[in-house]
Design a protein around this motif. Structure first.
Motif, PDB file in Angstrom:
ATOM      1  N   LEU A  37     -55.664  -0.200  85.341  1.00 15.71           N
ATOM      2  CA  LEU A  37     -54.538  -0.662  84.534  1.00 15.71           C
ATOM      3  C   LEU A  37     -54.682  -0.214  83.081  1.00 15.71           C
ATOM      4  O   LEU A  37     -53.689   0.155  82.431  1.00 15.71           O
ATOM      5  N   LEU A  38     -55.894  -0.222  82.563  1.00 16.93           N
ATOM      6  CA  LEU A  38     -56.129   0.257  81.195  1.00 16.93           C
ATOM      7  C   LEU A  38     -55.814   1.745  81.071  1.00 16.93           C
ATOM      8  O   LEU A  38     -55.187   2.173  80.095  1.00 16.93           O
ATOM      9  N   MET A  39     -56.242   2.531  82.058  1.00 12.14           N
ATOM     10  CA  MET A  39     -55.966   3.975  82.018  1.00 12.14           C
ATOM     11  C   MET A  39     -54.468   4.239  82.093  1.00 12.14           C
ATOM     12  O   MET A  39     -53.933   5.101  81.381  1.00 12.14           O
ATOM     13  N   THR A  40     -53.766   3.480  82.924  1.00 15.11           N
ATOM     14  CA  THR A  40     -52.318   3.620  83.019  1.00 15.11           C
ATOM     15  C   THR A  40     -51.651   3.215  81.710  1.00 15.11           C
ATOM     16  O   THR A  40     -50.721   3.887  81.238  1.00 15.11           O
ATOM     17  N   ALA A  41     -52.126   2.143  81.099  1.00 16.30           N
ATOM     18  CA  ALA A  41     -51.563   1.700  79.822  1.00 16.30           C
ATOM     19  C   ALA A  41     -51.792   2.751  78.730  1.00 16.30           C
ATOM     20  O   ALA A  41     -50.927   2.960  77.877  1.00 16.30           O
ATOM     21  N   LEU A  42     -52.930   3.428  78.763  1.00 15.50           N
ATOM     22  CA  LEU A  42     -53.182   4.509  77.800  1.00 15.50           C
ATOM     23  C   LEU A  42     -52.189   5.655  78.004  1.00 15.50           C
ATOM     24  O   LEU A  42     -51.683   6.224  77.032  1.00 15.50           O
ATOM     25  N   GLU A  43     -51.900   5.989  79.262  1.00 16.62           N
ATOM     26  CA  GLU A  43     -50.922   7.045  79.548  1.00 16.62           C
ATOM     27  C   GLU A  43     -49.530   6.635  79.073  1.00 16.62           C
ATOM     28  O   GLU A  43     -48.794   7.446  78.505  1.00 16.62           O
ATOM     29  N   LEU A  44     -49.165   5.377  79.297  1.00 11.27           N
ATOM     30  CA  LEU A  44     -47.863   4.888  78.850  1.00 11.27           C
ATOM     31  C   LEU A  44     -47.792   4.839  77.324  1.00 11.27           C
ATOM     32  O   LEU A  44     -46.727   5.096  76.747  1.00 11.27           O
ATOM     33  N   CYS A  45     -48.898   4.539  76.691  1.00 16.73           N
ATOM     34  CA  CYS A  45     -48.965   4.561  75.229  1.00 16.73           C
ATOM     35  C   CYS A  45     -48.678   5.975  74.717  1.00 16.73           C
ATOM     36  O   CYS A  45     -47.900   6.162  73.780  1.00 16.73           O
ATOM     37  N   GLU A  46     -49.280   6.972  75.352  1.00 14.55           N
ATOM     38  CA  GLU A  46     -49.010   8.356  74.963  1.00 14.55           C
ATOM     39  C   GLU A  46     -47.540   8.705  75.174  1.00 14.55           C
ATOM     40  O   GLU A  46     -46.912   9.336  74.326  1.00 14.55           O
ATOM     41  N   GLY A  47     -46.994   8.292  76.307  1.00 14.81           N
ATOM     42  CA  GLY A  47     -45.595   8.580  76.585  1.00 14.81           C
ATOM     43  C   GLY A  47     -44.651   7.941  75.575  1.00 14.81           C
ATOM     44  O   GLY A  47     -43.640   8.527  75.191  1.00 14.81           O
ATOM     45  N   PHE A  48     -44.973   6.742  75.123  1.00 10.51           N
ATOM     46  CA  PHE A  48     -44.116   6.023  74.176  1.00 10.51           C
ATOM     47  C   PHE A  48     -44.271   6.566  72.754  1.00 10.51           C
ATOM     48  O   PHE A  48     -43.288   6.762  72.048  1.00 10.51           O
ATOM     49  N   THR A  49     -45.520   6.808  72.341  1.00 12.88           N
ATOM     50  CA  THR A  49     -45.766   7.193  70.952  1.00 12.88           C
ATOM     51  C   THR A  49     -45.734   8.695  70.723  1.00 12.88           C
ATOM     52  O   THR A  49     -45.535   9.142  69.597  1.00 12.88           O
ATOM     53  N   GLY A  50     -45.968   9.481  71.773  1.00 11.82           N
ATOM     54  CA  GLY A  50     -46.077  10.927  71.594  1.00 11.82           C
ATOM     55  C   GLY A  50     -47.440  11.328  71.061  1.00 11.82           C
ATOM     56  O   GLY A  50     -47.647  12.464  70.648  1.00 11.82           O
ATOM     57  N   THR A  51     -48.384  10.411  71.091  1.00 14.57           N
ATOM     58  CA  THR A  51     -49.745  10.643  70.594  1.00 14.57           C
ATOM     59  C   THR A  51     -50.732  10.248  71.674  1.00 14.57           C
ATOM     60  O   THR A  51     -50.651   9.142  72.215  1.00 14.57           O
ATOM     61  N   MET A  52     -51.660  11.144  71.996  1.00 14.33           N
ATOM     62  CA  MET A  52     -52.700  10.828  72.974  1.00 14.33           C
ATOM     63  C   MET A  52     -53.710   9.902  72.284  1.00 14.33           C
ATOM     64  O   MET A  52     -54.319  10.287  71.286  1.00 14.33           O
ATOM     65  N   PRO A  53     -53.868   8.682  72.800  1.00 14.24           N
ATOM     66  CA  PRO A  53     -54.737   7.728  72.095  1.00 14.24           C
ATOM     67  C   PRO A  53     -56.213   8.124  72.061  1.00 14.24           C
ATOM     68  O   PRO A  53     -56.803   8.184  70.983  1.00 14.24           O
TER      69      PRO A  53
END
Length: 186
Positions: A37-53
């Motif tokens: 779930l954390l890895m998926t949330a990181l991917e969604l964060c990138e998709g939303f922000t346009g920045t790879m966390p």
């Protein structure tokens, strides 16, 4: 353009510990699910922000032409290699003088082949990410990832009643990530 993650980001035990503390979980029974779930949330964060966390090694397959090709992930830390990609999938490494690279101040990476060859595609390997480790992520991004993973953990059993998964992150997560969001005018 097609992107592949060659080396995924390393998720430190601190991330799992933060999520478990947020959820009030003290056992290790669900650690694998929570990490996913954390890895998926990181991917969604990138998709939303346009920045790879978190820092990862990526490869983009781009057209082999003389124009500048913008890499898909940001912020780019380093461009480490360029290969010509034959139709059969074999790669031929290009010498450093056969291409030009540019990493702008905002982390946008670009590559341009000086003399495009016969194969129609090139592969660019690079490292991108905002932070090298979980604890170095800005607080708002880190907390948003935790909240989104916790939200999905809590909603995992609530699939009945015609509910569908939200397209956007919950409002509290979006509010944390919005200052980091990259917008483009078209």
């Amino acid at each position: 353009m097609m992107r592949a993650i060659v080396t995924p980001p390393v998720l430190s035990p601190a991330a799992l510990s933060d999520l478990k503390a947020w959820l009030g979980i003290s056992t290790s029974t669900d650690d694998a699910e929570l990490t996913a779930l954390l890895m998926t949330a990181l991917e969604l964060c990138e998709g939303f922000t346009g920045t790879m966390p978190l820092t990862a090694t990526c490869e983009d397959t781009v057209p082999a032409c003389g124009a500048w090709q913008v890499l898909s992930a940001r912020p780019v830390q380093a461009i480490t290699g360029v290969w010509m990609l034959a139709v059969d999938g074999t790669r031929t490494a290009l010498e450093a003088g056969a291409y030009a690279i540019d990493i702008s101040a905002d982390g946008t990476g670009k590559v341009r082949l000086r003399a495009p060859g016969d194969p129609a595609r090139a592969v660019v390997r690079y490292t991108a990410g905002l932070a090298g480790e979980w604890t170095a992520l800005p607080d708002a991004l880190r907390h948003g990832v935790i909240r989104l993973a916790a939200y999905h953990h809590r909603e995992r059993d609530d699939t009945g009643g015609g509910k569908t998964a939200p397209v956007a992150p919950p409002a509290a997560v979006a509010a944390l990530w919005r200052p980091w969001r990259r917008m483009r005018l078209s």
